[in-house]
Design an enzyme around this catalytic site. Structure first.
Site, PDB file in Angstrom:
ATOM      1  N   LYS A 126       0.687  -1.113  -0.008  1.00 35.42           N
ATOM      2  CA  LYS A 126      -0.113   0.038  -0.084  1.00 35.42           C
ATOM      3  C   LYS A 126       0.903   1.179  -0.043  1.00 35.42           C
ATOM      4  O   LYS A 126       0.344   2.220  -0.646  1.00 35.42           O
ATOM      5  CB  LYS A 126      -1.145  -0.024   1.207  1.00 35.42           C
ATOM      6  CG  LYS A 126      -1.923  -1.138   1.004  1.00 35.42           C
ATOM      7  CD  LYS A 126      -3.320  -0.800   2.005  1.00 35.42           C
ATOM      8  CE  LYS A 126      -4.356  -1.722   2.064  1.00 35.42           C
ATOM      9  NZ  LYS A 126      -5.398  -1.479   3.060  1.00 35.42           N
ATOM     10  N   LYS A 207      -3.922  -9.405  -7.600  1.00 28.52           N
ATOM     11  CA  LYS A 207      -4.900  -9.821  -6.727  1.00 28.52           C
ATOM     12  C   LYS A 207      -6.365  -9.257  -7.164  1.00 28.52           C
ATOM     13  O   LYS A 207      -6.284  -7.902  -7.417  1.00 28.52           O
ATOM     14  CB  LYS A 207      -4.585  -9.731  -5.596  1.00 28.52           C
ATOM     15  CG  LYS A 207      -5.424 -10.626  -4.486  1.00 28.52           C
ATOM     16  CD  LYS A 207      -4.942 -10.200  -3.100  1.00 28.52           C
ATOM     17  CE  LYS A 207      -5.269  -8.738  -2.519  1.00 28.52           C
ATOM     18  NZ  LYS A 207      -5.721  -8.228  -1.464  1.00 28.52           N
ATOM     19  N   LYS A 210     -10.623  -4.081  -4.719  1.00 30.25           N
ATOM     20  CA  LYS A 210     -11.764  -3.222  -4.765  1.00 30.25           C
ATOM     21  C   LYS A 210     -10.931  -1.892  -5.437  1.00 30.25           C
ATOM     22  O   LYS A 210     -11.395  -1.259  -5.842  1.00 30.25           O
ATOM     23  CB  LYS A 210     -12.213  -2.686  -3.270  1.00 30.25           C
ATOM     24  CG  LYS A 210     -12.936  -3.934  -2.659  1.00 30.25           C
ATOM     25  CD  LYS A 210     -13.814  -3.243  -1.533  1.00 30.25           C
ATOM     26  CE  LYS A 210     -14.271  -4.476  -0.523  1.00 30.25           C
ATOM     27  NZ  LYS A 210     -13.751  -4.191   0.742  1.00 30.25           N
TER      28      LYS A 210
END
Ligand code: AMP
Ligand code: TRP
Length: 340
Positions: A126, A207, A210
């Site tokens: 992230k 992966k 969202k």
């Protein structure tokens, strides 16, 4: 009766083990969330005392739109209820309604090594994706997650593969707390499904997520789903229909393993290897079997959209029970660590 809804002493003594899991209200719930987590949740409702959190405190650790947050929380609640998290069988609440989550996180912070947090895979990923917003909350995310789990003294945490490291970390913190302040928290186990723990995105590159535009929404319109599925990535060796493929490296085959019955899986596998069926045929079969699962979920979600009292009531009642359980834990935690 579920002992969490008005437990007598006797019922409490016979209580099933506690289970906690969470999902972020960070966008549309997708079929990766379903295969890795939600489907498993619905199958564990009778075996455990289940609490599920819509973890909004986690969702604010990356850039997000405050104006649409409540709508996303609501959509997450409706999708989860439609998938099978029914009132009376579990609790489904919004994390920020129970601020004890952040209080316990603060206390656990004092046991959490910075080095370990800095090495967490999700933090590193992230950080790479949000270079301009590597905030302390993002770094501390696993401690808040540990607090979610430990606040309810949970034994089991059903999650997808990407969360295993965070549950290991939760176990470390539980162990550290217990060593220092006396046995109190169970060391929770991650429950990871055999199939579906890591669903790849439709682009086959990352992966399913969202935040990347590579997903199929669980309650998405069937036409939209087909429009996404039709051009999706398959075995790159199959350039022409007559080229044989390898189902074991094909994302679509993984989805068949999650949604199609065994005879169809076999048919598709053999057809792919011998090139007797093409990728579009294979995707059409997958689509039909996925719709058998998704049609009833989407229909229930559409009905729940119109039953706002049922949805709000469930979230409110769940939050009230969670708050009571959280206060009990915190009273004990404060006392053990020398606070009043
Ligand atoms: P999140 O949307 O990140 O809050 O994830 C909610 C749950 O879905 C967690 O248990 C994740 O491990 C699981 N999950 C998220 N993405 C995937 C995926 N692509 N495949 C399998 N499980 C997933
Ligand atoms: N971090 C989890 C995810 O991104 C969501 C989550 C928050 C969670 N708290 C949790 C999962 C507690 C399991 C238990 O998917």
């Amino acid at each position: 009766m579920n002992a969490m809804h008005g437990p007598s002493r006797q019922a409490q003594e016979q209580k099933r083990p506690n289970l906690f899991s969470g999902i972020q209200p960070s966008g549309e719930i997708h079929i990766g969330n379903y295969c890795g987590a939600i489907r498993n949740w619905t199958q564990l409702l009778d075996e455990y005392e289940c609490i599920f959190g819509i973890v909004d405190y986690h969702a604010i650790t990356v850039a997000y739109d405050a104006d649409t947050m409540q709508a996303r929380i609501r959509e997450a609640a409706i999708t989860n209820m439609a998938a099978g998290l029914e009132p009376g069988r579990c609790l489904l609440f919004v994390q920020s309604q129970v601020p004890e989550h952040t209080e316990l996180a603060w206390i656990l912070n004092t046991l959490a090594p910075m080095g370990l947090l800095g090495r967490m895979t999700q933090f590193k990923e992230k950080s790479r994706r949000n270079e301009d917003n590597i905030n302390v909350g993002l770094f501390d995310y696993p401690v808040l997650q540990a607090a979610d789990v430990l606040l309810y003294r949970s034994h089991a945490v059903p999650v997808g593969e990407d969360q295993i490291q965070h549950i290991e970390f939760t176990r470390d913190l539980a162990r550290k707390f217990n060593l220092r302040f006396g046995d109190f928290f169970p060391e929770p186990n991650a429950l990871v499904p055999k199939s579906g723990a890591r669903i790849m995105g439709l682009d086959g590159q990352a992966k399913m997520s969202k935040s990347l535009n590579n997903y199929i929404g669980l309650i998405e319109d069937p036409d939209e789903i087909w429009n996404k599925l039709r051009p999706s990535f398959t075995d790159p060796a199959r350039k022409r229909r007559s080229d044989p493929g390898n189902p074991l490296i094909c994302n679509i085959y993984t989805l068949h393993e999650n949604f199609s019955p065994p005879d169809v899986q076999k048919e598709v596998s053999q057809g792919c290897k011998s090139a007797s069926i093409g990728c579009i045929d294979c995707k059409k079969m997958l689509f039909d079997h996925m719709m058998k699962v998704f049609d009833p979920i989407r229909e229930r979600a559409q009905a729940l959209e119109k039953q706002s009292e049922l949805v709000d009531g469930f979230l409110e009642e769940s939050a009230t029970t969670c708050k009571r359980l959280a206060e009990e834990t915190m009273a004990e935690v404060r006392s053990r660590i020398g606070l009043r």
